[in-house]
Design a protein around this motif. Structure first.
Motif, PDB file in Angstrom:
ATOM      1  N   MET A   1       0.817  -1.206   0.000  1.00 31.58           N
ATOM      2  CA  MET A   1       0.000   0.000   0.000  1.00 31.58           C
ATOM      3  C   MET A   1       0.857   1.266   0.000  1.00 31.58           C
ATOM      4  SD  MET A   1      -3.298  -0.968   2.270  1.00 31.58           S
ATOM      5  CE  MET A   1      -2.774  -2.338   3.278  1.00 31.58           C
ATOM      6  N   CYS A   2       1.928   1.242  -0.801  1.00 28.69           N
ATOM      7  CA  CYS A   2       2.846   2.373  -0.834  1.00 28.69           C
ATOM      8  C   CYS A   2       2.329   3.479  -1.764  1.00 28.69           C
ATOM      9  CB  CYS A   2       4.234   1.920  -1.286  1.00 28.69           C
ATOM     10  SG  CYS A   2       4.269   1.238  -2.950  1.00 28.69           S
ATOM     11  N   LYS A   3       1.374   3.153  -2.615  1.00 30.24           N
ATOM     12  CA  LYS A   3       0.732   4.109  -3.531  1.00 30.24           C
ATOM     13  C   LYS A   3       1.681   4.662  -4.598  1.00 30.24           C
ATOM     14  CE  LYS A   3      -2.902   5.275  -0.347  1.00 30.24           C
ATOM     15  NZ  LYS A   3      -3.603   6.296   0.411  1.00 30.24           N
ATOM     16  N   THR A   4       2.784   3.956  -4.853  1.00 26.41           N
ATOM     17  CA  THR A   4       3.687   4.380  -5.925  1.00 26.41           C
ATOM     18  C   THR A   4       2.961   4.326  -7.268  1.00 26.41           C
ATOM     19  OG1 THR A   4       5.437   3.347  -4.652  1.00 26.41           O
ATOM     20  CG2 THR A   4       6.015   4.019  -6.863  1.00 26.41           C
ATOM     21  N   CYS A   5       2.098   3.314  -7.439  1.00 23.43           N
ATOM     22  CA  CYS A   5       1.349   3.181  -8.694  1.00 23.43           C
ATOM     23  C   CYS A   5       0.400   4.364  -8.888  1.00 23.43           C
ATOM     24  CB  CYS A   5       0.575   1.866  -8.706  1.00 23.43           C
ATOM     25  SG  CYS A   5      -0.373   1.541  -7.227  1.00 23.43           S
ATOM     26  N   MET A   6      -0.191   4.850  -7.776  1.00 22.93           N
ATOM     27  CA  MET A   6      -1.103   5.989  -7.876  1.00 22.93           C
ATOM     28  C   MET A   6      -0.364   7.236  -8.351  1.00 22.93           C
ATOM     29  SD  MET A   6      -3.539   5.499  -4.584  1.00 22.93           S
ATOM     30  CE  MET A   6      -4.366   7.065  -4.583  1.00 22.93           C
ATOM     31  N   ARG A   7       0.878   7.389  -7.848  1.00 28.53           N
ATOM     32  CA  ARG A   7       1.666   8.555  -8.223  1.00 28.53           C
ATOM     33  C   ARG A   7       2.149   8.447  -9.667  1.00 28.53           C
ATOM     34  NH1 ARG A   7       5.268   7.569  -4.083  1.00 28.53           N
ATOM     35  NH2 ARG A   7       3.734   7.084  -2.481  1.00 28.53           N
ATOM     36  N   ALA A   8       2.352   7.206 -10.141  1.00 33.85           N
ATOM     37  CA  ALA A   8       2.840   7.012 -11.506  1.00 33.85           C
ATOM     38  C   ALA A   8       1.746   7.261 -12.549  1.00 33.85           C
ATOM     39  CB  ALA A   8       3.393   5.601 -11.667  1.00 33.85           C
ATOM     40  N   CYS A   9       0.486   7.169 -12.129  1.00 38.89           N
ATOM     41  CA  CYS A   9      -0.622   7.286 -13.070  1.00 38.89           C
ATOM     42  C   CYS A   9      -1.000   8.762 -13.278  1.00 38.89           C
ATOM     43  CB  CYS A   9      -1.821   6.506 -12.533  1.00 38.89           C
ATOM     44  SG  CYS A   9      -3.174   6.401 -13.696  1.00 38.89           S
ATOM     45  N   ASP A  10      -0.940   9.221 -14.527  1.00 43.05           N
ATOM     46  CA  ASP A  10      -1.263  10.619 -14.827  1.00 43.05           C
ATOM     47  C   ASP A  10      -2.766  10.875 -14.786  1.00 43.05           C
ATOM     48  OD1 ASP A  10       1.370  11.212 -15.192  1.00 43.05           O
ATOM     49  OD2 ASP A  10       1.361  10.773 -17.346  1.00 43.05           O
TER      50      ASP A  10
END
Lengths: 277, 55
Positions: A221-230
């Motif tokens: 649940m680090c949310k790196t994917c959320m930050r990568a998504c434009d």
């Protein structure tokens, strides 16, 4: 395992708690708990860590110590050595607080002796117990090193104790839970797969229409994917009332028994409340 | 002497130190030895990697 009752567990989830065992080995257990709430899971975690009694060396009678290590250091090291404390091993041994002796007596303690002549490293297997069931879990723990013509002779007294008093009496090492992760990918997704590249744990894989979630339980649940998504298509959240509970023990008590005893202790406490009312 | 337990989590890591030392000396990669020994967390791994036995 299903636990039914009038207990309220989880919000609007009814009173059913569902537990699935995901993994189990000698010293480790992973459970998936559904339909519980944080307070309940945390109560079990804290009881397992701090209130399940186990054996550890508490007193040491140093008879001879020629080594270059101070008595206090050796004694501290002895205390930290895990001793077998399963139900069978501690059967009949009293808690020191329940015993009427001053320091220790045969009813509330187990004696181990250590006698070695140098040169060489003294290992935990050199500790000779008076009770064959109470032995060090590992044989290869180095205690001290002796040079030529140096001797060590001591008697160590193991007693039961609680993790809340000293870490040597804690049966668990890593004992923790986390929310069950949930990843939702919305219609906004444009198949750029930046999230797949960004995920440090390899949870996501390229799918035909949108990224596919492969191993959700490994998600941190680090949310790196959320930050990568434009386009803000991917969302990391958690399932309400679901937990992944992981427990690792130091080998002195099997994890299943730690949980059993923790639940017994919690139940006893709850019984005490109803008795007093 | 190596500490008996991991400073952070309390796992008895000293029990594996002899094997770790011997295998690394024989040319194995520390990463592989640590994985084989079942030391998953970085707190336990640093205990063995960073320890220097002086005597």
């Amino acid at each position: 395992m299903m636990v039914q009752g009038d207990l309220e567990a989880g919000e609007g989830e009814g009173s059913k708690m569902d537990i699935n065992m995901k993994e189990k080995s000698e010293n480790e257990i992973t459970l998936i708990i559904e339909g519980a709430d944080t307070s309940f899971v945390n109560a079990i975690r804290r009881t397992s860590m701090t209130e399940v009694p186990k054996l550890a060396i508490e007193y040491v009678n140093m008879i001879k110590n020629d080594s270059s290590m101070f008595d206090e250091i050796i004694v501290h090291r002895l205390g930290l050595i895990p001793l077998k404390s399963d139900k069978e091993a501690i059967n009949g041994i009293l808690m020191p607080s329940e015993c009427d002796c001053d320091d220790y007596c045969p009813r509330c303690s187990v004696s181990l002796t250590l006698k070695r002549k140098g040169p060489g490293i003294v290992y935990s297997k050199d500790l000779i117990s008076e009770d064959e069931k109470v032995v060090p879990v590992y044989d290869t723990i180095p205690i001290l090193r002796l040079r030529e013509d140096e001797n060590i002779e001591l008697e160590a007294i193991a007693q039961l104790g609680l993790g809340m008093e000293h870490a040597k009496w804690k049966p668990t090492t890593a004992c923790a839970y986390k929310y069950y992760p949930m990843i939702t990918i919305g219609e906004e997704c444009e198949q750029c797969y930046e999230c797949v590249k960004a995920c440090p744990r390899g949870i996501l894989e390229e799918g035909p229409e949108k990224p596919k979630v492969v191993n959700i339980e490994d998600c941190a649940m680090c949310k790196t994917c959320m930050r990568a998504c434009d386009r803000e298509a991917i969302k990391v959240g958690y399932k309400e009332g679901s937990f992944i509970f992981k427990m690792e023990t130091d080998g002195s008590i099997p994890p299943k028994e730690v949980l059993e005893r923790a639940c017994d202790i919690l139940m006893e406490k709850a019984d005490n409340i109803t008795k007093k009312c | 002497m190596i500490p008996i337990r991991c400073f952070s989590c309390g796992k008895p890591i000293s029990a594996y130190f002899k094997e770790y030392q011997e295998r690394v000396k024989d040319g194995e990669k520390p990463k592989k030895v640590l994985d084989d020994l079942g030391l998953k967390r970085y707190c336990c791994r640093r205990m063995l990697i960073s320890h220097v036995d002086t005597w």
